[in-house]
Enzyme design. Sequence first.
Site, PDB file in Angstrom:
ATOM      1  N   GLY A 217       0.904  -1.170   0.038  1.00 24.96           N
ATOM      2  CA  GLY A 217       0.041   0.084   0.075  1.00 24.96           C
ATOM      3  C   GLY A 217       0.883   1.125  -0.045  1.00 24.96           C
TER       4      GLY A 217
ATOM      5  N   ARG B 200       0.849   7.603   3.655  1.00 20.55           N
ATOM      6  CA  ARG B 200       1.795   8.808   3.722  1.00 20.55           C
ATOM      7  C   ARG B 200       2.434   8.430   5.248  1.00 20.55           C
ATOM      8  NH1 ARG B 200      -2.812  13.161   6.003  1.00 20.55           N
ATOM      9  NH2 ARG B 200      -2.493  12.865   8.262  1.00 20.55           N
TER      10      ARG B 200
ATOM     11  N   HIS C 225      -8.779   0.845   4.256  1.00 19.98           N
ATOM     12  CA  HIS C 225      -7.497   0.370   3.305  1.00 19.98           C
ATOM     13  C   HIS C 225      -7.059  -1.112   3.776  1.00 19.98           C
ATOM     14  CE1 HIS C 225      -5.705   4.733   3.579  1.00 19.98           C
ATOM     15  NE2 HIS C 225      -6.428   4.526   2.195  1.00 19.98           N
TER      16      HIS C 225
ATOM     17  N   GLU D 148      -2.505  17.398   1.494  1.00 16.94           N
ATOM     18  CA  GLU D 148      -3.126  16.161   0.850  1.00 16.94           C
ATOM     19  C   GLU D 148      -3.361  16.556  -0.668  1.00 16.94           C
ATOM     20  OE1 GLU D 148      -3.327  13.210   0.941  1.00 16.94           O
ATOM     21  OE2 GLU D 148      -3.094  12.659   3.021  1.00 16.94           O
TER      22      GLU D 148
END
Lengths: 75, 476
Positions: B165, B168, B185, B276
């Site tokens: 994955g 951040r 996720h 972001e």
Amino acid sequence: MKCVRCLTDNASKVAEAPDGSKAWEVYVCSRCNFVWRSTEEPEVIDPEKRDPWFQLADVDVDDILVFSPVPPLRK
Amino acid sequence: MEESGLRGFLKKLEKAGQLVRYTDEVMPEPDIRLIGRAAVDIAAGNTGPAVLLDNIKGYKGKQLALNVSGTWANNAVMLGMDKDTPLKDQFFEFARRWAGGSDGELKWVKNPPCQEVKITKDINLYELLPLFRVNKYDAGFYFSKPAVITRDPEEPGSVDKQNVGLYRIQVQGPDTLGIQVLPFHDGGIHLRKAEEMGVALPVVICLGVHPVVSLMASAPLQYDKSEYKYAAAFMETPMNVAKALTADLDIPADAEVVLEGEFVPRERFVEGPFGEFPGSYSGSRRQFRIKINTVTTRKNPIFENLYVGRPWTEHDTLIGLNTSATLYFQLRETMPEVKAVNAIYQHGLTIIVATDNRFGCYAKTVAMRLASTPHGTSYAKNIILVDGDVDPFNLVQVMWAISTRVRPQKDVIVIPNTPGMPLDPCSEPPGVGAKMIIDATTPAPPEVSREVRMVENLPDAEPYQKILMDLQKAAR
């Protein structure tokens, strides 16, 4: 040492320029985890010049939102 | 043998004129941020180069790569195409490779390049890697393009449920990382299981990998699909992986830097803000923490990071076509009239679908289907539908369709109070939103519309473009 973001006395030096040039040092706050380099812009590392929106002074870090809560232990 | 991994790709970029070496001395802040920003800004994300820096003050000799996947020209090189290839053609080549799915082959290699150098004592990431603050008000120095590898603690032998994955990561201490993994996720599923079991989840973070690995790490693949197998199928060659030194985790054999460690179980630590992908700062949150115990690298490793902030940035290019292709195939499972999907805007907060109308008002059901795909549920806020012969990647054509097809009273629909994307700055409360459908397709029977004939397309004009461009070149 004072953290430039949460203004508590929890910051310390963690690194120096690895090429021996003494060009800068890096500091970390163990309370709010803010990290900065001694050579950054004043708006980043000077508490007087930082945007108050991004400051964490007077904030209880335990009240900060959690995205992934700790789940119950399986029995 | 052709060099693989990030280094091999940088050579391909250099050959195509898409890599520059920046050798003048720069400060970590703010210079690197500005160079990353500038590289993607050239021609609005279309033709700017990747940048290799090796003269960063205090980090002299250490190498940093920026903007590797930042522009459509670089993306075309990754697809083996001419760097000037139009985006729609890149999309179809991307979709063709994507259709290879999870059929790719993995090859485990011993003594991989990524373990040429091994560090287990006095790990200090601030000194090992040329870190920098990506945006001014970030909480610190971030890895913005890591490949984070974990296994399902209930099925540790499953390669397919192993996850790669892109999350951040803030370097919060010499050997300590803060990481944002969200509950939806795949890595979040691994973490929840491990915390329920009360165990520390082993993790490996790879920095500086082939762009196709980053592409798969950032793609919304199904939980039990292997990113490595997808990457191998996409590259049409077996993917070389190796075992990490401290855990049963597979890593790209030619990664530049590998950080091995464990999640700290059942505790959360302050992380953020971070600039972001919607172009806004996330807030500070309490998130997961990782402790690193082993670092391995290639000799003279290249640290890679990306600039993300106000769009367009490398993040948009990196995830643009994998988001588009995922939705394209999901829609076409039951709606073969769908011709192409452009979901490159802010990870698909705005999406343009080209579709034929099977019957009157059919396109609106395509929008509803899109809004109920796993990704579209939270994203897919603004859905624009255009005819199948309109290129959804050509905004001039899209605006023409909106200008000449949309009857606002019939064709603009707002569905209030739907799921929203928390990072969308106008999702209020974060996670709640609405859907807007703009149907810019031509009405089909039994729906009635005004009798009108549109001017025909002129595909025969295309060859003349080359003739004219050659004449123009000669006239210089």
